[in-house]
Structures are given as C-alpha cells and as structure tokens.
Design an enzyme around this catalytic site. Structure first.
Site, PDB file in Angstrom:
ATOM      1  N   LYS A  52      -3.152   3.530 -10.930  1.00 32.45           N
ATOM      2  CA  LYS A  52      -2.538   3.920  -9.654  1.00 32.45           C
ATOM      3  C   LYS A  52      -1.267   4.719  -9.919  1.00 32.45           C
ATOM      4  CE  LYS A  52      -4.614   0.019  -7.260  1.00 32.45           C
ATOM      5  NZ  LYS A  52      -4.524  -1.333  -6.681  1.00 32.45           N
ATOM      6  N   GLN A  96      -0.615  -6.125  -5.813  1.00 30.82           N
ATOM      7  CA  GLN A  96      -1.919  -6.172  -6.486  1.00 30.82           C
ATOM      8  C   GLN A  96      -2.535  -7.570  -6.378  1.00 30.82           C
ATOM      9  OE1 GLN A  96      -3.472  -3.493  -7.767  1.00 30.82           O
ATOM     10  NE2 GLN A  96      -5.239  -4.724  -8.301  1.00 30.82           N
ATOM     11  N   ASP A 119      -2.390  -0.495   1.432  1.00 37.78           N
ATOM     12  CA  ASP A 119      -3.679  -1.188   1.285  1.00 37.78           C
ATOM     13  C   ASP A 119      -4.298  -1.456   2.663  1.00 37.78           C
ATOM     14  OD1 ASP A 119      -4.518  -1.637  -1.348  1.00 37.78           O
ATOM     15  OD2 ASP A 119      -3.159  -3.335  -1.631  1.00 37.78           O
TER      16      ASP A 119
END
Ligand code: GUN
Length: 283
Positions: A52, A96, A119
C-alpha cells in the site's frame, strides 16, 4: 474461457489516480497523504501494508505506516488514530486487519473519521451503501465491480451468487450487486445445499476464505467466476477459494489467483484516498 486479469484495469485506474494526485498537489501545494496503522506482526499484513505504501508513493502521494506491537493497549492505538483524525495533512487512514484479540471490532469501526475512512468500514459508510447514497466504498467489492465493468460483464438482471458474508467483502459485495440491478443469492457457512444455489447463478463471487471450496460441480457451464480467496497451499503456491484447474475449463470467464481480485483492491484504495483528499479540501 477468458481470464479476468487485473493488470489492465488496475493500470487504467492508477493512471487516473496519478493525474488527480498531480492536480491536487498543484492546487493545494501538498500531496494527499495516506496513514496506515499496523498492530502486531502478522506476516501477510506486513506485506500488504508495504505494498500500500509503495503504490501510494508511486502515484505521488505521501504515506506513513505507524507500527504498534501485538500487545499494544487499544486505547493507545485509538488515541493515535484520533491524532490522525485531527491532522489536517492526513487525508486517508486505514487500520490493517486482522487486529489482535484485545481489540473489539464493533468499537474500532467507529475510530476513523468517516471523511478519512478509505477502507469505508465505518457504519456510516455501510449505511450509505445500503441506501445507495454515493460514498466511499469498500475496496474489494468496489474493485470487483470495476473488473466486471472493464470486461463488459453486466450484472443487470442476472442471477448472481455471493458466497461469504464478511463485513469487508461478502455483505458490501451483495449490496453493490443489488444496487446494480442484479438478483442476488447470498450463501454462507450455514447454507444447506450451497452447490445447488451456486449452480443456478450466471455470475458467482466467492469470498468464503476456504481454500478450494468451489469445484466444477458447484458451477454452471458458462458462468463467470470471481475468486476473492488467497491462500498458500502445502506446496507454498498461492491459491484461491476456487479449484481453478477444474473450474476454468467450464467457466466463460474466471479471475486468476494471484493477479485477479487482489490488485483491484489496492487500486481502489488509492482511488478512495485521492477522493477523500478532494472531498476534504472542499469541506
Ligand atoms: N485485511 C484484509 N483485507 C483488508 C482490507 O481491505 N483493509 C484492511 N484495513 N485490512 C484488511
């Protein structure tokens, strides 16, 4: 049979993101910034967060990964996320998963300011998705919609089966399909006779997290098959939830593992980050 490779779609999305990042930098004299919070030392998570960061940098964005040990106190992590929420130079924040067991997912979902929640896991985004209100969308389901659109596979009026009901993939996937006028069958671990239902579908999207769950007996000849699973088998080779060698010959189109869904997730994350930056600049 045609393989639905992510590369051409991901390249196209990343090219568009790069242009928007360049435009944002010119207009605001700073790059958009993505902050990633990583708790513990899960090997896969370390690889994902590194990728990422590398992609964000390649597209001209600023990036940081903030590390906490596996025994970190949830309150301390929440305070760090709060600082990121308040930092005007941070546009996108991501925690995460998986998190250590001491973290309560129902609480963590509320930590990130929705305007920075790239997200799109915040309950506000989940609600907007169900209501069909334009919003940041979860990366993997959104990436699958882009992959299908690129290969001119319409879901409108089609019978589409989703296998798996995680809040990250299965549930938002079924919602996006419904919003795109598909007729959705939603299977999960408690569904009896799942194979009978998956065989009915013209498009099957499998996000069960179970290696090799789906074989040719569960797929209608000519169906489109999207495999979200990623596992390492006993030979150390990556494989999905679908037994590719068995299903590929009967499918009209199928995503490979790796190289199918995974790179789409990453590209949409970058697009969500520039979108969050642009929208915050207008607030
Ligand atoms: N772990 C597995 N998938 C994801 C994802 O899409 N986002 C985050 N933050 N963690 C994950």
């Amino acid at each position: 049979m045609c393989q639905l490779f992510a590369t051409p779609v991901a390249n196209q999305i990343q090219g568009e993101v790069k242009k928007r990042v360049d435009g944002f930098r010119q207009l605001h004299n700073r790059p958009p910034k993505l902050s990633v919070v990583l708790v513990g030392n899960d090997a896969a998570s370390q690889i994902y967060t590194r990728r990422k960061g590398e992609l964000a940098t390649r597209l001209g964005m600023d990036h940081e990964t903030i590390l906490f040990p596996a025994n970190a106190i949830p309150t301390h992590v929440r305070e760090q996320v709060q600082r990121l929420n308040e930092d005007p130079l941070v546009d996108g924040i991501l925690i995460q998963r998986p998190l250590p067991k001491s973290f309560r997912e129902e609480e963590v979902l509320y930590w990130i300011d929705p305007s920075k929640d790239v997200d799109a896991f915040h309950p506000l985004h989940a609600g907007e998705l169900v209501l069909g209100i334009p919003t940041l969308q979860p990366c993997t389901p959104s990436g699958i919609m882009e992959l299908l659109a690129f290969y001119k596979i319409s879901v409108q009026g089609k019978l589409v089966c989703v296998v798996g009901r995680s809040p990250i993939v299965g549930k938002p996937m079924a919602t996006l399909l419904l919003n795109s006028d598909a007729t959705v069958i939603h299977c999960h671990s408690k569904t009896p006779n799942m194979g009978k239902l998956t065989r009915e579908a013209e498009v099957v999207i499998i996000a069960a997290g179970k290696p090799g769950l789906i074989g040719s007996a569960e797929i209608q000849p000519g169906a489109v098959v999207v495999d979200v699973g990623i596992h390492r088998n006993s030979d150390g080779k990556l494989c999905g939830d679908v037994r590719f060698d068995e299903v590929a010959p009967i499918a009209s189109a199928i995503t490979p593992v790796p190289g199918g869904v995974g790179p789409m997730t990453l590209s949409i994350l970058m697009r969500n980050t520039i979108l969050a930056a642009e929208q915050r600049a207008q607030l």
